[in-house]
Design a protein around this motif. Structure first.
Motif, PDB file in Angstrom:
ATOM      1  N   ALA A 107       0.625  -1.287  -0.162  1.00 33.13           N
ATOM      2  CA  ALA A 107       0.202   0.269  -0.228  1.00 33.13           C
ATOM      3  C   ALA A 107       1.256   1.122  -0.328  1.00 33.13           C
ATOM      4  O   ALA A 107       1.840   1.517   0.919  1.00 33.13           O
ATOM      5  N   THR A 108       0.509   2.578  -0.354  1.00 33.10           N
ATOM      6  CA  THR A 108       1.407   3.706  -0.495  1.00 33.10           C
ATOM      7  C   THR A 108       1.380   4.306   0.577  1.00 33.10           C
ATOM      8  O   THR A 108       0.750   3.903   1.556  1.00 33.10           O
ATOM      9  N   CYS A 109       2.905   4.526   0.557  1.00 37.23           N
ATOM     10  CA  CYS A 109       3.222   4.371   1.897  1.00 37.23           C
ATOM     11  C   CYS A 109       2.930   6.232   2.402  1.00 37.23           C
ATOM     12  O   CYS A 109       3.016   7.507   1.333  1.00 37.23           O
ATOM     13  N   THR A 129       2.473   7.099  -8.073  1.00 38.68           N
ATOM     14  CA  THR A 129       3.789   7.557  -7.417  1.00 38.68           C
ATOM     15  C   THR A 129       3.957   6.745  -6.132  1.00 38.68           C
ATOM     16  O   THR A 129       3.570   5.448  -6.154  1.00 38.68           O
ATOM     17  N   ASN A 130       5.274   6.237  -6.560  1.00 42.47           N
ATOM     18  CA  ASN A 130       5.438   4.960  -5.476  1.00 42.47           C
ATOM     19  C   ASN A 130       7.257   4.807  -4.725  1.00 42.47           C
ATOM     20  O   ASN A 130       7.466   6.330  -5.733  1.00 42.47           O
ATOM     21  N   LYS A 219      -9.371  -0.094 -13.198  1.00 38.10           N
ATOM     22  CA  LYS A 219      -7.760  -1.207 -13.351  1.00 38.10           C
ATOM     23  C   LYS A 219      -6.694  -0.793 -12.316  1.00 38.10           C
ATOM     24  O   LYS A 219      -6.900   0.447 -11.533  1.00 38.10           O
ATOM     25  N   GLY A 220      -6.781  -1.698 -11.069  1.00 34.70           N
ATOM     26  CA  GLY A 220      -6.085  -1.023  -9.977  1.00 34.70           C
ATOM     27  C   GLY A 220      -4.547  -2.173 -10.638  1.00 34.70           C
ATOM     28  O   GLY A 220      -4.200  -2.340 -10.977  1.00 34.70           O
ATOM     29  N   SER A 310      -3.732   2.469  -3.123  1.00 40.03           N
ATOM     30  CA  SER A 310      -2.387   3.005  -4.224  1.00 40.03           C
ATOM     31  C   SER A 310      -3.565   4.373  -4.592  1.00 40.03           C
ATOM     32  O   SER A 310      -4.380   4.551  -4.081  1.00 40.03           O
ATOM     33  N   PRO A 311      -2.016   5.267  -5.685  1.00 39.48           N
ATOM     34  CA  PRO A 311      -2.905   6.844  -5.682  1.00 39.48           C
ATOM     35  C   PRO A 311      -4.459   6.885  -6.451  1.00 39.48           C
ATOM     36  O   PRO A 311      -4.848   7.558  -6.428  1.00 39.48           O
ATOM     37  N   PRO A 312      -4.305   5.964  -6.754  1.00 42.19           N
ATOM     38  CA  PRO A 312      -5.925   6.264  -7.519  1.00 42.19           C
ATOM     39  C   PRO A 312      -7.034   6.149  -6.415  1.00 42.19           C
ATOM     40  O   PRO A 312      -7.248   7.041  -6.261  1.00 42.19           O
ATOM     41  N   HIS A 313      -6.405   5.246  -6.016  1.00 44.66           N
ATOM     42  CA  HIS A 313      -7.908   4.834  -4.738  1.00 44.66           C
ATOM     43  C   HIS A 313      -8.211   6.457  -4.149  1.00 44.66           C
ATOM     44  O   HIS A 313      -9.156   6.829  -3.564  1.00 44.66           O
TER      45      HIS A 313
END
Ligand SMILES: [Zn+2]
Ligand SMILES: [Zn+2]
Length: 759
Positions: A107-109, A129-130, A219-220, A310-313
């Motif tokens: 998961a995105t930090c 971004t990641n 899409k994830g 994730s960023p889109p979420h």
């Protein structure tokens, strides 16, 4: 100054998760000189500094390590100082062909998140971004070693800014393989269902569509979700009908904990699980006043909730909508879609729009599902966020491929002390799922350098996983009995050996005598088992139809208890029975046509559920039992009588009196909730008493609980508490599902014991 030098060897899961940059930066903080590198065992550090600094450095490594790190051993050797002048990350010693662990998707930090929403940052609102601590991993890796050109990020050439970050050991994107920005990385694209691109900002427009009640396929990380506004009853109902998923609950993604608390009761452990880097769907108790549409989880008092991962979420949930339905992008039983054109073809009858991106998903991976039991995670589906991290065993195994079962299939490949259980493959009932199963196996073999020396499989001849195992030539193989595999799976995750009492309760599993088992009490070890007791067998008229139509099982049990009088009983069920149909079924039972016999506990729960007019037909596996559990009065202390027929071997548990008792209560107008509570307590007593009988005959004091029935937390709690009160040591699952998603682990261990361990 008193200089000290130490060689630190760290084993466990420490590669591909940002461990070296973490060490690099920690070393600089404490003025450490020397180097760090990855080798085949893990991470090796050579560190030199004054005594105090070195001591602090060593202390902080395990305490501050990246969230995904699992340090299994930490060895320190003191050496003569060499006079290093710098600290550097050295080139890995990992030669081609050496095996390393691979990280799940993370998961995105928080740091990436704050950049995402900071307008000064050049990655402001960039949906991909990641960094070394977060982002896609398992789902984008095509081959090893884990390097950008072997991932689905290969087509994206890093811009100079990203490249600089990637090469700078002090940067938190140092060697972050999916590193990207809006100049050089993947991008979103919104299309309508005719395939026409919508020109507006994809996130803004998607939000707008969702707010208007539309369904968007998004899409994830591991596949497509079908999303709609969770508070819009019409939108949810329309998604439900288009997806042919009449009653099966949808998962909801909430913006944050504050939003989750508006809809569900959340304790501390549940909150921790929701916020964990694995970000599973967590089953929570729903609040009565929640405004989330009932169509999200009809007939349920729970809700499956997850937080954005994730960023889109995060971008989508940062607007006016704070809760979205996010259900797997598939049509009823097919596997989740993960490729753009495939999703477009399969989902265009369900989704109004498609939010695509152009970073390919190499391995599909569904969301994981978990809940809290006894203060610890109790996983129901182990997939995204967990896979492909292995389950650590207490002893090494030969390389074995275990093919799993049919429903909720997973496979398992072993290597040394590691058991690599696959992501959730799904119900192996169609070609799409079988293909996904076969591709998954090849992928895991490649990733972890496993060439199986033997196969293990379920004894059911009709399972596609069994047929797959039997189709592979020239390899030793072992058929593992379904309920034995359940018990061994729980033993393996608990690291226990020797003989135990195994209580293996589920819906269906092929028995050694060719009948369908499911209410099994076995004396088991990692190799063999002895069936000591089981629920008394009853016919299953119409075979699999009896699973879909619990009323059939209710009639079967009523006939057992009341004979010909059954149809004259003054209970509501009789008003609903099609007697012509039942007549035909009775003859089928008599003539043994399409009527297997079963000792299944799942079918017994089904029968009671129909008897109480809760559910005569089910839409999904386990529905009747789940709804029966939900209404149970948990305070009730009474039970129904039952008998152990100890003259037989294995002995049978006769539940005729339970049926008589339930019917008696029904005719006296006792509430369903009380009857269900009483029934659950009865089953718990049945289990405890049977274990006590087995304890005195076999001198065993350890009980292992497994099988899909133990997803019923009310029953699991009653049984565990009762057994403990009676002095038993009780073991069950936490890391691996109690349902059929867990049996591949048990099969692998049984296969190893039978084929490679001399007695
Ligand atoms: Zn990050
Ligand atoms: Zn860039």
């Amino acid at each position: 100054m008193d200089m000290k030098r130490a060689e630190i060897e760290i084993n466990g899961i420490v590669q591909g998760i940002g461990f070296r940059p973490f060490i690099y930066n920690l070393a600089r903080t404490h003025s450490i000189r020397g180097w760090v590198l990855n080798n085949e065992k893990g991470v090796l550090i050579d560190a030199e500094s004054e005594d105090g600094n070195l001591h602090q450095f060593i202390q902080e490594i395990p305490n501050l390590a990246p969230p995904l790190a699992r340090i299994e051993s930490f060895k320190i050797k003191h050496l003569e100082p060499l006079g290093y002048t710098t600290f550097e990350i050295r080139k890995s010693e990992e030669a081609q062909g050496k095996f390393v662990l691979i990280s799940p998707d993370v998961a995105t930090c928080n740091q990436c998140l704050s950049e995402l929403f900071s307008s000064e940052n050049f990655r402001y609102r960039y949906p991909f971004t990641n960094c070394t601590l977060c982002g896609p991993r398992f789902t984008i890796i095509k081959d090893i070693p884990y390097d950008r050109h072997k991932t689905t990020m290969a087509p994206f050439i890093m811009c100079p800014v990203c490249q600089k970050e990637y090469e700078d050991p002090s940067d938190r994107r140092f060697h972050a393989q999916p590193n990207a920005c809006s100049t050089c990385g993947p991008s979103l694209r919104l299309e309508d269902k005719e395939g026409k691109e919508v020109s507006e900002d994809p996130i803004e427009k998607t939000l707008d569509l969702l707010a208007k009640g539309r369904t968007v396929a998004i899409k994830g990380l591991g596949g497509f979700h079908l999303a709609c506004d969770a508070k819009n009853q019409d939108a949810v109902s329309s998604l439900r009908s288009r997806k042919f998923r009449e009653d099966k609950p949808f998962a909801v993604m909430c913006r944050d904990m504050e939003e989750v608390r508006k809809h569900c009761e959340v304790n501390q452990e549940e909150e921790r699980l929701l916020l964990s880097v694995e970000r599973p769907i967590v089953i929570l108790r729903r609040k009565k006043d929640s405004v989330i549409g009932h169509a999200v989880a009809p007939y349920q008092d729970t809700l499956g909730v997850m937080l954005p991962y994730s960023p889109p979420h995060h971008l989508l949930l940062n607007g006016p909508l704070k809760a979205l339905v996010m259900t797997s992008g598939n049509v009823s039983d097919e596997p989740i879609s993960y490729k753009n054109d495939e999703a477009f073809n399969r989902l265009s009858k369900i989704a109004d729009y498609f939010l695509f991106h152009n970073r390919e998903i190499h391995m599909r991976c569904d969301d994981s599902v978990s809940r809290i039991y006894e203060g610890k995670p109790y996983v129901l589906r182990r997939s995204r966020g967990y896979v492909p991290f292995p389950i650590k065993l207490s002893f090494p195994l030969e390389m074995i491929l275990a093919c799993g079962g049919e429903l909720k299939n997973t496979f398992c490949l072993t290597r040394g002390q590691y058991a690599f259980m696959s992501h959730h493959i799904g119900d192996l009932e169609n070609l799409e799922t079988l293909t996904s199963f076969e591709e998954g196996i090849e992928h895991f073999k490649k990733l972890f350098y496993i060439e199986p020396k033997a196969l293990a499989y379920d004894l059911h001849p009709d399972y596609l996983s069994t047929q797959y195992a039997l189709s592979i030539p020239d390899i030793p193989r072992i058929g593992a009995q379904h309920h034995h595999a359940h018990i061994v799976s729980a033993m393996a995750e608990n690291g226990i050996e020797g003989d135990v009492i195994g209580v293996s309760l589920d819906g269906t599993g092929f028995g050694l005598d060719g009948t369908i088992w499911g209410g099994e009490f076995i004396k088991a070890n990692l190799r063999d088992f002895d069936r000591l007791a089981h629920l008394k067998k009853v016919p299953m008229p119409g075979s699999s139809m009896a699973i879909k139509e619990p009323w059939r099982m209710a009639m079967v049990y009523l006939s057992e208890a009341f004979g010909d009088e059954a149809i004259h009983l003054r209970i509501d069920l009789m008003k609903r029975i099609d007697f012509q149909k039942w007549d035909i079924l009775e003859r089928a039972i008599e003539k043994k046509i399409n009527t297997p016999w079963t000792s299944s506990m799942g079918r017994f729960f089904d029968a009671i559920s129909s008897l109480l007019s809760i559910r005569d037909k089910v839409q999904y596996e386990g529905q009747a039992a789940i709804e029966l559990e939900m209404i149970a009065d948990k305070e009730i202390r009474e039970t129904y009588p039952f008998y152990l027929i100890k003259e037989e071997s294995p002995f049978a548990i006769d539940s005729t009196e339970v049926i008589r008792g339930v019917v008696g209560d029904l005719t006296e107008g006792v509430s369903n909730s009380k009857i269900s509570g009483k029934f659950h307590r009865t089953i718990a007593h049945m289990i405890i008493e049977t274990c006590e009988v087995m304890r005195s005959s076999e001198s065993l004091n350890r009980v292992v609980l497994s099988g899909g029935v133990f997803q019923n937390i009310f029953l699991l709690t009653l049984v565990t508490e009762g057994l403990k009160r009676s002095g038993f040591n009780v073991y069950t699952h936490h890391l691996v599902p109690a349902n059929d998603g867990g049996i591949s682990l048990g099969q692998a261990v049984i296969g190893h014991m039978r084929l490679f361990q001399c007695v």
